[in-house]
Design an enzyme around this catalytic site. Structure first.
Site, mmCIF file in Angstrom:
data_model
loop_
_atom_site.group_PDB
_atom_site.id
_atom_site.type_symbol
_atom_site.label_atom_id
_atom_site.label_comp_id
_atom_site.label_asym_id
_atom_site.label_seq_id
_atom_site.Cartn_x
_atom_site.Cartn_y
_atom_site.Cartn_z
ATOM 1 N N LYS A 196 31.954 42.762 29.989
ATOM 2 C CA LYS A 196 31.998 44.000 30.778
ATOM 3 C C LYS A 196 31.514 45.113 29.862
ATOM 4 C CE LYS A 196 32.939 45.864 34.815
ATOM 5 N NZ LYS A 196 32.082 45.570 35.984
ATOM 6 N N ASP A 228 32.317 40.510 36.731
ATOM 7 C CA ASP A 228 32.475 40.570 38.176
ATOM 8 C C ASP A 228 31.285 39.917 38.878
ATOM 9 O OD1 ASP A 228 31.098 42.679 36.986
ATOM 10 O OD2 ASP A 228 31.592 44.127 38.535
ATOM 11 N N ASP A 252 39.914 32.772 31.025
ATOM 12 C CA ASP A 252 41.092 32.210 31.684
ATOM 13 C C ASP A 252 40.911 32.252 33.197
ATOM 14 O OD1 ASP A 252 43.660 31.138 31.866
ATOM 15 O OD2 ASP A 252 44.611 33.100 31.871
#
Length: 370
Positions: A196, A228, A252
């Site tokens: 990100k 995302d 994760d």
């Protein structure tokens, strides 16, 4: 060259006990089939049950002893009903990651024939990727077990997301070597840095280091993706992914999402590898709702055992371990292709014991045909 690997065995809690025992049976059978020495297992007690009975989440000296083996195998740890006073679950395995700097968390994601596929697109049958999750820092640097969070009374809690150069360089080099290895085995070998970087300075740093390291591996195709967008692409076109390298928390989440595309967490193998030792475990939890009922799918643990053997083959220069790893993977592939593996997790008629017994037969048959 060592001829007999030493394995620290932590069965843990809930179905961890059942699936770790299943995995060890299959690992031993595969090694025996190729004529390699069986491992020397030494058991370490740890987990929520240990905590409830003794007040400690791992037996005295257990963390130190775990590092005395050539690898660590873990079943599953934690029970939702047994928690610390702050509400967090028992998780000594997170300390093992930190103590032994198990920075490279490998999560293979592969579609098998006749296993559930959540996507209708026929290309989903070709899903075969590895999500490489940094496992010692990122947001998990502040995991409760480490005591690093800043707590301000009952008003606020501050968790730190840590990205360090030393760990990230090792992670990215591991990722490039893995991509190169997969390309040699017929995959695309494309490596995607998932971050990100457009929002967080820590993850811009993560990407910066990736771009520095890429100059050392000019033969590896690379790309970048924001987490995302990558989550969306794992639904839209997961068959295009090969190796994804990412921060701890992102990895994760993405690995669970990807695991759901190929059947569920009962197929989610995991290896957490450092410079000196590796820890191998199914990525699922302890599933106390089915513990002791012969319902658990042991394949995630068994495939984790195959990852462990592949690791030991390289670490110990032990070709027999490498051959046994390939044998287990081939047996699982054949079992699904022939509809001989039908775990209850997928609506099938086979519990933990039945899946294990069938896979033992498949290991013997596949080896005889080799």
């Amino acid at each position: 060259m060592k001829t007999q690997p030493r394995i620290a065995l932590i069965k843990g809690d809930g179905i961890g006990i059942d699936v770790s025992e299943a995995a060890i049976r299959v690992v031993d059978a595969a090694l025996d089939a190729v004529g390699a020495p069986l491992p020397d297992y030494f058991e370490i007690r740890a987990g929520a049950t240990c905590y409830a009975e003794t007040g400690a989440d791992i037996e005295p000296g257990g963390e130190e002893r775990a590092g005395e083996g050539d690898a660590i195998f873990l079943g599953a740890i934690g029970l939702p009903s047994i928690r610390h006073a702050d509400g967090t679950e028992i998780s000594p395995h997170l300390r093992l990651r930190d103590r032994y700097q198990l920075y490279a968390g490998m999560r293979p994601v592969r579609a098998y024939p006749n296993a559930p596929q959540r996507l209708a697109d026929p290309r989903a049958k070709g899903i075969d990727m590895v999500i490489l999750r940094e496992s010692t820092e990122g947001l998990f640097y502040s995991a409760a077990v480490h005591g690093r969070a800043k707590v301000v009374g009952d008003e606020a809690v501050y968790d730190t997301l840590r990205i360090s150069r030393s760990v990230t360089e090792r992670l990215h080099r591991f990722a490039f070597r893995l991509a190169r290895k997969r390309k040699a085995r017929g995959r695309s070998g494309r490596l995607t840095c998932v971050d990100k970087a457009n929002v967080f300075a820590s993850l811009a740093f993560f990407r910066k280091i990736f771009d520095e390291i890429r100059s050392e591996f000019p033969d590896v195709e690379v790309s970048h993706s924001y987490v995302d967008a990558q989550a969306l692409d794992l639904i839209r076109k997961p068959w295009e992914a090969d190796v994804l390298v990412t921060e701890n928390m992102f990895g994760d989440i993405l690995s669970d999402l990807a695991g759901g595309l190929v059947g569920g967490m009962g197929m989610a193998a995991c290896g957490e590898i450092g410079d000196e030792i590796g820890l191998f475990q199914p990525a699922h939890g302890s599933a106390p709702d089915i513990m002791g009922q012969d319902k658990a799918n042991p394949l995630a643990a068994i495939l984790s055992g195959a990852l462990m053997l592949d690791y030991l083959g390289e670490k110990l220069d032990a070709p027999g371990c490498s051959r046994a790893s390939v044998l287990i993977e081939a047996a699982v592939e054949a079992g699904f292709a022939e509809n001989r593996l039908r775990p209850m997790e997928f609506g099938g008629d086979m519990g933990t014991e039945a899946v294990t017994e069938e896979l033992l037969r498949l290991v013997e048959r596949v080896d005889a045909a080799a």
